[in-house]
Design a protein around this motif. Sequence first.
Motif, mmCIF file in Angstrom:
data_model
loop_
_atom_site.group_PDB
_atom_site.id
_atom_site.type_symbol
_atom_site.label_atom_id
_atom_site.label_comp_id
_atom_site.label_asym_id
_atom_site.label_seq_id
_atom_site.Cartn_x
_atom_site.Cartn_y
_atom_site.Cartn_z
ATOM 1 N N GLU A 19 3.581 -10.270 12.934
ATOM 2 C CA GLU A 19 3.327 -10.701 11.570
ATOM 3 C C GLU A 19 3.801 -9.643 10.589
ATOM 4 N N VAL A 20 4.357 -10.081 9.469
ATOM 5 C CA VAL A 20 4.764 -9.174 8.403
ATOM 6 C C VAL A 20 4.088 -9.630 7.113
ATOM 7 N N ILE A 21 3.328 -8.744 6.490
ATOM 8 C CA ILE A 21 2.678 -9.071 5.228
ATOM 9 C C ILE A 21 3.652 -8.808 4.097
ATOM 10 N N PRO A 22 3.857 -9.758 3.189
ATOM 11 C CA PRO A 22 4.809 -9.574 2.096
ATOM 12 C C PRO A 22 4.481 -8.349 1.254
ATOM 13 N N ALA A 23 5.523 -7.720 0.694
ATOM 14 C CA ALA A 23 5.341 -6.502 -0.088
ATOM 15 C C ALA A 23 4.493 -6.742 -1.325
ATOM 16 N N VAL A 24 4.458 -7.965 -1.811
ATOM 17 C CA VAL A 24 3.705 -8.239 -3.041
ATOM 18 C C VAL A 24 2.197 -8.244 -2.807
ATOM 19 N N ALA A 25 1.747 -8.314 -1.574
ATOM 20 C CA ALA A 25 0.317 -8.363 -1.301
ATOM 21 C C ALA A 25 -0.312 -6.997 -1.536
ATOM 22 N N LEU A 26 -1.327 -6.959 -2.414
ATOM 23 C CA LEU A 26 -2.084 -5.736 -2.630
ATOM 24 C C LEU A 26 -3.354 -5.834 -1.792
ATOM 25 N N LEU A 27 -3.492 -4.936 -0.854
ATOM 26 C CA LEU A 27 -4.578 -5.019 0.110
ATOM 27 C C LEU A 27 -5.712 -4.070 -0.216
ATOM 28 N N ASP A 28 -6.915 -4.455 0.212
ATOM 29 C CA ASP A 28 -8.020 -3.521 0.209
ATOM 30 C C ASP A 28 -7.677 -2.403 1.189
ATOM 31 N N LYS A 29 -8.154 -1.210 0.913
ATOM 32 C CA LYS A 29 -7.779 -0.064 1.748
ATOM 33 C C LYS A 29 -8.253 -0.196 3.197
ATOM 34 N N ASN A 30 -9.192 -1.075 3.447
ATOM 35 C CA ASN A 30 -9.688 -1.279 4.806
ATOM 36 C C ASN A 30 -8.996 -2.427 5.533
ATOM 37 N N THR A 31 -8.059 -3.092 4.842
ATOM 38 C CA THR A 31 -7.304 -4.179 5.470
ATOM 39 C C THR A 31 -5.972 -3.633 5.972
ATOM 40 N N LEU A 32 -5.763 -3.698 7.266
ATOM 41 C CA LEU A 32 -4.573 -3.099 7.870
ATOM 42 C C LEU A 32 -3.326 -3.908 7.552
ATOM 43 N N ASN A 76 15.157 1.321 1.396
ATOM 44 C CA ASN A 76 15.399 -0.113 1.159
ATOM 45 C C ASN A 76 14.592 -0.958 2.135
ATOM 46 N N PHE A 77 14.474 -0.479 3.363
ATOM 47 C CA PHE A 77 13.659 -1.155 4.366
ATOM 48 C C PHE A 77 12.170 -1.003 4.042
ATOM 49 N N ALA A 78 11.747 0.226 3.704
ATOM 50 C CA ALA A 78 10.331 0.483 3.442
ATOM 51 C C ALA A 78 9.814 -0.331 2.267
ATOM 52 N N ARG A 79 10.677 -0.604 1.307
ATOM 53 C CA ARG A 79 10.247 -1.363 0.123
ATOM 54 C C ARG A 79 9.886 -2.813 0.456
ATOM 55 N N THR A 80 10.241 -3.275 1.634
ATOM 56 C CA THR A 80 9.907 -4.653 1.999
ATOM 57 C C THR A 80 8.434 -4.800 2.387
ATOM 58 N N PHE A 81 7.745 -3.680 2.602
ATOM 59 C CA PHE A 81 6.330 -3.785 2.984
ATOM 60 C C PHE A 81 5.440 -2.757 2.294
ATOM 61 N N THR A 82 5.984 -1.897 1.472
ATOM 62 C CA THR A 82 5.175 -0.949 0.717
ATOM 63 C C THR A 82 5.048 -1.429 -0.728
ATOM 64 N N VAL A 83 4.088 -0.886 -1.452
ATOM 65 C CA VAL A 83 3.770 -1.437 -2.775
ATOM 66 C C VAL A 83 4.108 -0.495 -3.928
ATOM 67 N N CYS A 84 4.760 0.614 -3.637
ATOM 68 C CA CYS A 84 5.147 1.546 -4.699
ATOM 69 C C CYS A 84 6.230 0.911 -5.572
#
Length: 202
Positions: A19-32, A76-84
Amino acid sequence: MKKYLMGFFKSVFNKNVQEVIPAVALLDKNTLRVLPPIPDSLVREHAKLGFELQNKSESKFDKIRRIYDFLNLYNNFARTFTVCGKGCSACCKVDVSITKLEAIYIEKNTGRVARRTKKHTRKHKSSCPFLVDNNCSVYDYRPFNCRTLYTLDDPKYCETKESHQLYGASGGAGIKMIYVLKEFSEYMNGNNGTADIRDYFH
């Protein structure tokens, strides 16, 4: 050096992610956040870079540029799943350890003179000297540690200084292909040591 560079070809990556969570998802810090596998194209570029860094005719500054060019591809790869994102600057207000070689690289490319203080200061609360209007004024020449730190959950935790999910902290620790580049950069720096960016630039 040839033996040292063999580490470039021994990285092992987890390719069994479901599973890949979209980069736009802002997660709670306890959600992996589940991370995608590193693309084969990056693995090939990394191996290519390993050979290129063995070119003895190139200067250390040319090799730094090659490493940074690869990190741009990796980012460019990291930006697909990070939120910075642009304008995020909380990480520009913490300690940023750089090598003397990196400081001189910034000096050569920006004209900002690197003047090392005698101490390696820590626990800074002031902004990086290159932070201007919440943007990096030396972005293309920023140090290794600035290129490899990302947030995986919600940027609000960066502002509150809470413990949360980071990716690539401490020069890419936990990411084998990145961390071996960090080690090689420090190898090129020799016995010149490291210091906070504020100890070089004021």
